[in-house]
Design an enzyme around this catalytic site. Sequence first.
Site, PDB file in Angstrom:
ATOM      1  N   SER A  16      -3.842   7.709  -1.760  1.00 59.15           N
ATOM      2  CA  SER A  16      -4.114   6.483  -1.937  1.00 59.15           C
ATOM      3  C   SER A  16      -5.195   6.013  -1.225  1.00 59.15           C
ATOM      4  O   SER A  16      -5.827   6.667  -0.402  1.00 59.15           O
ATOM      5  CB  SER A  16      -2.774   5.578  -1.447  1.00 59.15           C
ATOM      6  OG  SER A  16      -3.080   4.187  -1.503  1.00 59.15           O
ATOM      7  N   HIS A  17      -6.036   5.091  -2.078  1.00 65.66           N
ATOM      8  CA  HIS A  17      -7.057   4.521  -1.506  1.00 65.66           C
ATOM      9  C   HIS A  17      -6.987   3.202  -0.924  1.00 65.66           C
ATOM     10  O   HIS A  17      -8.104   2.245  -0.667  1.00 65.66           O
ATOM     11  CB  HIS A  17      -8.487   4.488  -2.742  1.00 65.66           C
ATOM     12  CG  HIS A  17      -8.914   5.829  -2.907  1.00 65.66           C
ATOM     13  ND1 HIS A  17      -8.011   6.722  -3.639  1.00 65.66           N
ATOM     14  CD2 HIS A  17     -10.042   6.259  -2.587  1.00 65.66           C
ATOM     15  CE1 HIS A  17      -8.784   7.910  -3.753  1.00 65.66           C
ATOM     16  NE2 HIS A  17     -10.020   7.723  -3.519  1.00 65.66           N
ATOM     17  N   ASP A  77       4.114   5.654  -6.453  1.00 62.44           N
ATOM     18  CA  ASP A  77       3.690   4.465  -7.584  1.00 62.44           C
ATOM     19  C   ASP A  77       4.794   3.382  -7.595  1.00 62.44           C
ATOM     20  O   ASP A  77       6.042   3.853  -7.664  1.00 62.44           O
ATOM     21  CB  ASP A  77       3.678   5.305  -8.964  1.00 62.44           C
ATOM     22  CG  ASP A  77       3.105   4.726  -9.878  1.00 62.44           C
ATOM     23  OD1 ASP A  77       1.876   4.270  -9.688  1.00 62.44           O
ATOM     24  OD2 ASP A  77       3.543   4.254 -11.126  1.00 62.44           O
ATOM     25  N   SER A  78       4.221   2.236  -7.720  1.00 61.39           N
ATOM     26  CA  SER A  78       5.548   1.320  -7.549  1.00 61.39           C
ATOM     27  C   SER A  78       4.958   0.062  -8.562  1.00 61.39           C
ATOM     28  O   SER A  78       3.815  -0.009  -9.097  1.00 61.39           O
ATOM     29  CB  SER A  78       5.689   0.748  -6.021  1.00 61.39           C
ATOM     30  OG  SER A  78       4.284   0.513  -5.545  1.00 61.39           O
ATOM     31  N   ASP A 160       4.180 -10.379  -4.795  1.00 60.98           N
ATOM     32  CA  ASP A 160       5.286 -10.983  -3.968  1.00 60.98           C
ATOM     33  C   ASP A 160       5.396 -12.437  -3.785  1.00 60.98           C
ATOM     34  O   ASP A 160       6.618 -12.878  -3.814  1.00 60.98           O
ATOM     35  CB  ASP A 160       4.626 -10.607  -2.407  1.00 60.98           C
ATOM     36  CG  ASP A 160       4.841  -9.134  -2.195  1.00 60.98           C
ATOM     37  OD1 ASP A 160       5.201  -8.304  -2.750  1.00 60.98           O
ATOM     38  OD2 ASP A 160       4.365  -8.636  -0.873  1.00 60.98           O
ATOM     39  N   HIS A 185      11.341  -2.155  -1.521  1.00 62.39           N
ATOM     40  CA  HIS A 185      11.674  -0.948  -2.390  1.00 62.39           C
ATOM     41  C   HIS A 185      10.983   0.350  -1.634  1.00 62.39           C
ATOM     42  O   HIS A 185      11.468   1.225  -1.916  1.00 62.39           O
ATOM     43  CB  HIS A 185      10.979  -1.274  -3.913  1.00 62.39           C
ATOM     44  CG  HIS A 185       9.692  -1.752  -3.946  1.00 62.39           C
ATOM     45  ND1 HIS A 185       9.441  -3.023  -3.118  1.00 62.39           N
ATOM     46  CD2 HIS A 185       8.413  -1.394  -4.492  1.00 62.39           C
ATOM     47  CE1 HIS A 185       8.083  -3.313  -3.345  1.00 62.39           C
ATOM     48  NE2 HIS A 185       7.402  -2.456  -4.095  1.00 62.39           N
ATOM     49  N   ARG A 186       9.629   0.064  -0.983  1.00 63.13           N
ATOM     50  CA  ARG A 186       9.222   1.221  -0.366  1.00 63.13           C
ATOM     51  C   ARG A 186      10.093   1.607   0.850  1.00 63.13           C
ATOM     52  O   ARG A 186      10.098   2.789   1.012  1.00 63.13           O
ATOM     53  CB  ARG A 186       7.845   0.644  -0.082  1.00 63.13           C
ATOM     54  CG  ARG A 186       6.774   1.859   0.428  1.00 63.13           C
ATOM     55  CD  ARG A 186       5.202   1.543   0.681  1.00 63.13           C
ATOM     56  NE  ARG A 186       4.858   1.220  -0.857  1.00 63.13           N
ATOM     57  CZ  ARG A 186       4.400   0.197  -1.153  1.00 63.13           C
ATOM     58  NH1 ARG A 186       4.113  -0.776  -0.532  1.00 63.13           N
ATOM     59  NH2 ARG A 186       3.888   0.200  -2.655  1.00 63.13           N
TER      60      ARG A 186
END
Length: 199
Positions: A16-17, A77-78, A160, A185-186
């Site tokens: 991820s960046h 991925d979300s 959010d 979820h994460r």
Amino acid sequence: MTHGKLEAGSKLVLASHNAGKLAEFSTLLADFGVTVLSAGDLNLPEPEETATTFAGNAALKALAAAKATGLPALADDSGLCVSALGGAPGIYSARWAGPNKDFPAAMARIEEGIGSDERDAWFICVLCLAWPDGTTRSFEGRVDGSITWPPRGEKGHGYDPIFTPTGESRTFAEMEEAEKNAISHRAHAFKAFKQACLD
């Protein structure tokens, strides 16, 4: 290192960046003695997300980073899925906000698209751990809730401010970070990953 488990002292590339994600995962993994390096720090290119599912895109990103570095890599991925929109924006959640990350416009687009009493929504996160030899393991987390309008709260990011989890009166953006991180979820995906790959 055996496939399946990340041992203390091992290095892991976060594909991820996103600085926020790096901070979140570094904190989560510190207790296990795993050092997290980010794709951004290693100047890895971001692969094109061409898959049609969260799991597919997470695997694409994780495999690209694992093969480029020779280290295990973790990608997520979300996105937000809205029942009245047939599950959209889903895997296109970030793309709906456009190159300038205009989430207020993306949130307005969701509200305009719903136009009914059907406000059910859910966030999905899929974590994929990939090894340089191409082996992958995926873990999915989900949190159900509803779309709130107008947006509320200054915390959080992305969608959010319009998402209220089931059983809560506050949106994700009205919660303290630690509160949201405990039920998100994460968090659910990470718990499954932790049980399988760390404990």
